[in-house]
Structure formats: C-alpha cells, structure tokens
Design a protein around this motif. Structure first.
Motif, PDB file in Angstrom:
ATOM      1  N   THR A   2       0.856  -1.177   0.000  1.00 12.07           N
ATOM      2  CA  THR A   2       0.000   0.000   0.000  1.00 12.07           C
ATOM      3  C   THR A   2       0.891   1.225   0.000  1.00 12.07           C
ATOM      4  OG1 THR A   2      -1.742  -1.126   1.224  1.00 12.07           O
ATOM      5  CG2 THR A   2      -1.752   1.277   1.274  1.00 12.07           C
ATOM      6  N   TYR A   3       0.606   2.135  -0.909  1.00 13.32           N
ATOM      7  CA  TYR A   3       1.369   3.372  -1.035  1.00 13.32           C
ATOM      8  C   TYR A   3       0.378   4.523  -1.024  1.00 13.32           C
ATOM      9  CZ  TYR A   3       4.273   6.943  -3.332  1.00 13.32           C
ATOM     10  OH  TYR A   3       4.946   8.086  -3.650  1.00 13.32           O
ATOM     11  N   TRP A   4       0.518   5.421  -0.095  1.00 10.43           N
ATOM     12  CA  TRP A   4      -0.376   6.570  -0.021  1.00 10.43           C
ATOM     13  C   TRP A   4       0.168   7.630  -0.963  1.00 10.43           C
ATOM     14  CZ3 TRP A   4      -4.577   5.290   2.502  1.00 10.43           C
ATOM     15  CH2 TRP A   4      -4.488   4.306   3.482  1.00 10.43           C
ATOM     16  N   LYS A   5      -0.592   7.934  -1.999  1.00 10.34           N
ATOM     17  CA  LYS A   5      -0.094   8.865  -3.007  1.00 10.34           C
ATOM     18  C   LYS A   5       0.015  10.274  -2.429  1.00 10.34           C
ATOM     19  CE  LYS A   5      -4.353  10.304  -5.159  1.00 10.34           C
ATOM     20  NZ  LYS A   5      -4.769  11.139  -6.195  1.00 10.34           N
ATOM     21  N   PRO A   6       1.009  11.014  -2.901  1.00  9.58           N
ATOM     22  CA  PRO A   6       1.163  12.391  -2.435  1.00  9.58           C
ATOM     23  C   PRO A   6      -0.009  13.259  -2.891  1.00  9.58           C
ATOM     24  CG  PRO A   6       3.168  11.599  -3.481  1.00  9.58           C
ATOM     25  CD  PRO A   6       2.097  10.588  -3.748  1.00  9.58           C
ATOM     26  N   LEU A  52       9.829   6.647  -5.535  1.00 10.65           N
ATOM     27  CA  LEU A  52       8.793   5.683  -5.896  1.00 10.65           C
ATOM     28  C   LEU A  52       7.761   6.321  -6.822  1.00 10.65           C
ATOM     29  CD1 LEU A  52       7.494   2.904  -5.726  1.00 10.65           C
ATOM     30  CD2 LEU A  52       6.370   3.633  -3.619  1.00 10.65           C
ATOM     31  N   LEU A  53       7.319   7.528  -6.493  1.00 11.04           N
ATOM     32  CA  LEU A  53       6.343   8.213  -7.346  1.00 11.04           C
ATOM     33  C   LEU A  53       6.927   8.456  -8.738  1.00 11.04           C
ATOM     34  CD1 LEU A  53       3.632   9.619  -7.789  1.00 11.04           C
ATOM     35  CD2 LEU A  53       4.698  11.719  -6.932  1.00 11.04           C
ATOM     36  N   THR A  54       8.165   8.904  -8.804  1.00 13.38           N
ATOM     37  CA  THR A  54       8.815   9.148 -10.096  1.00 13.38           C
ATOM     38  C   THR A  54       8.891   7.859 -10.904  1.00 13.38           C
ATOM     39  OG1 THR A  54      10.095  10.957  -9.158  1.00 13.38           O
ATOM     40  CG2 THR A  54      10.922   9.994 -11.213  1.00 13.38           C
ATOM     41  N   THR A  55       9.275   6.769 -10.263  1.00 16.48           N
ATOM     42  CA  THR A  55       9.367   5.473 -10.946  1.00 16.48           C
ATOM     43  C   THR A  55       8.002   5.012 -11.427  1.00 16.48           C
ATOM     44  OG1 THR A  55      11.289   4.863  -9.627  1.00 16.48           O
ATOM     45  CG2 THR A  55      10.084   3.072 -10.690  1.00 16.48           C
ATOM     46  N   LEU A  56       6.976   5.142 -10.595  1.00 17.60           N
ATOM     47  CA  LEU A  56       5.627   4.747 -10.994  1.00 17.60           C
ATOM     48  C   LEU A  56       5.130   5.600 -12.154  1.00 17.60           C
ATOM     49  CD1 LEU A  56       3.959   4.096  -7.521  1.00 17.60           C
ATOM     50  CD2 LEU A  56       4.617   2.394  -9.234  1.00 17.60           C
ATOM     51  N   GLN A  57       5.422   6.893 -12.143  1.00 18.66           N
ATOM     52  CA  GLN A  57       5.010   7.763 -13.245  1.00 18.66           C
ATOM     53  C   GLN A  57       5.715   7.366 -14.543  1.00 18.66           C
ATOM     54  OE1 GLN A  57       5.895  11.599 -11.495  1.00 18.66           O
ATOM     55  NE2 GLN A  57       3.731  11.991 -11.074  1.00 18.66           N
ATOM     56  N   GLU A  58       6.993   7.010 -14.454  1.00 14.67           N
ATOM     57  CA  GLU A  58       7.733   6.587 -15.643  1.00 14.67           C
ATOM     58  C   GLU A  58       7.194   5.270 -16.183  1.00 14.67           C
ATOM     59  OE1 GLU A  58      11.774   6.560 -14.275  1.00 14.67           O
ATOM     60  OE2 GLU A  58      11.959   8.744 -14.399  1.00 14.67           O
ATOM     61  N   LEU A  59       6.870   4.333 -15.289  1.00 16.60           N
ATOM     62  CA  LEU A  59       6.285   3.060 -15.731  1.00 16.60           C
ATOM     63  C   LEU A  59       4.924   3.273 -16.371  1.00 16.60           C
ATOM     64  CD1 LEU A  59       7.185   0.691 -12.751  1.00 16.60           C
ATOM     65  CD2 LEU A  59       8.140   0.646 -15.059  1.00 16.60           C
ATOM     66  N   GLU A  60       4.103   4.129 -15.765  1.00 16.07           N
ATOM     67  CA  GLU A  60       2.794   4.431 -16.335  1.00 16.07           C
ATOM     68  C   GLU A  60       2.946   5.065 -17.711  1.00 16.07           C
ATOM     69  OE1 GLU A  60      -1.262   6.833 -15.135  1.00 16.07           O
ATOM     70  OE2 GLU A  60       0.661   7.739 -14.627  1.00 16.07           O
ATOM     71  N   GLN A  61       3.899   5.983 -17.846  1.00 22.55           N
ATOM     72  CA  GLN A  61       4.112   6.645 -19.131  1.00 22.55           C
ATOM     73  C   GLN A  61       4.539   5.629 -20.194  1.00 22.55           C
ATOM     74  OE1 GLN A  61       6.708   9.993 -18.946  1.00 22.55           O
ATOM     75  NE2 GLN A  61       6.777  10.249 -21.146  1.00 22.55           N
TER      76      GLN A  61
END
Length: 143
Positions: A2-6, A52-61
């Motif tokens: 579980t990751y609480w998004k910023p 983590l947020l940066t990595t998730l955004q890159e994976l989503e992109q």
C-alpha cells in the motif's frame, strides 16, 4: 504494498512487466484476508520518498506509450460527462490527458479540447500541464 499517493498527484491503474498498480480510495487488505489470503510479510507503513512516485510515473508513461493508438474517442462515459459538465477536478484533467494521449490525439488537439471544457482553476491547469508535458515529452523533442 500500500502506497499513499502524495497530495496533488494522479496515477492511473496500469500493468507493466509483471507490476500491477491499482489506485483506490481504500486499502483492500481486509477484503483479501477475509477471502483466505495470508499476509506474507507484515511491514509497518514507511515513507518511500519521491523516487517511488517518479518510478511509478515513468512506468505508467511507458505503458501508455506502448498502448497508444490513433482510434479516436467515443462520446460516452467520462468523455460524455466532461462534454456535458466540464472538467473541474485535477484528477479529471489528468485522466483527460491520458485518454486523449492513448487515442492518438496530438499535444495541440488535446490542449484545444481541454481549453473548451475546463473551468479556469490554478490546480486544474497545473495538473493538466504537468500530465500533458510528461506524456508528450518525446513528441515535443521531435522523437
């Protein structure tokens, strides 16, 4: 995990190379436990940092880039809602860009349609521009 998004960030659901990201308003752990699942490792909630947020955004992109097609959009669901009522929330602006990007619309076309549907609001425009520039960055570089 579980990751609480910023606050102010908008991720969408996606899957990429065995990683599945599901965005929800609740933590479904109790549902899994009631269905017979067991906790393998019971970690305390900890701060992950911006990486983590940066990595998730890159994976989503990357996932969106691979799924992009020039199929156009049907006037139903959230598209019909936005046409009928406008775009008023940052999450809507982010989802708007994602859908237009996936459908193959250009940066300019996406911006023009958004400007006709959006209510003037600083947070809304910030979410739109941030997502637009992130997803269309390769096109802006000429790649």
């Amino acid at each position: 995990m579980t990751y609480w998004k910023p606050i102010g960030e908008c991720l969408g659901d996606f899957g990429y190379k065995g990683i599945t990201v599901t965005v929800s308003d609740t933590d479904g752990l109790e549902n899994y436990l009631s269905d017979g699942w067991e906790v393998a490792r019971n970690y305390d909630i900890a701060y992950c940092g911006d990486e983590l947020l940066t990595t998730l955004q890159e994976l989503e992109q990357e996932c969106l880039k691979q799924s992009r097609a020039g199929n156009g959009l049907l006037l139903d669901g959230s598209i019909l809602y936005w046409v009928s009522y406008g775009i008023t929330e940052p999450e809507e602006a982010t989802n708007f860009v994602r859908q237009f990007y996936l459908a193959g619309y250009s940066y300019e076309e996406t911006t023009q349609v958004f400007s006709k549907l959006a209510k003037p609001d600083t947070k809304l425009l910030q979410a739109f521009i941030t997502t637009l520039n992130r997803l269309y960055q390769n096109e802006m570089k000429g790649e």
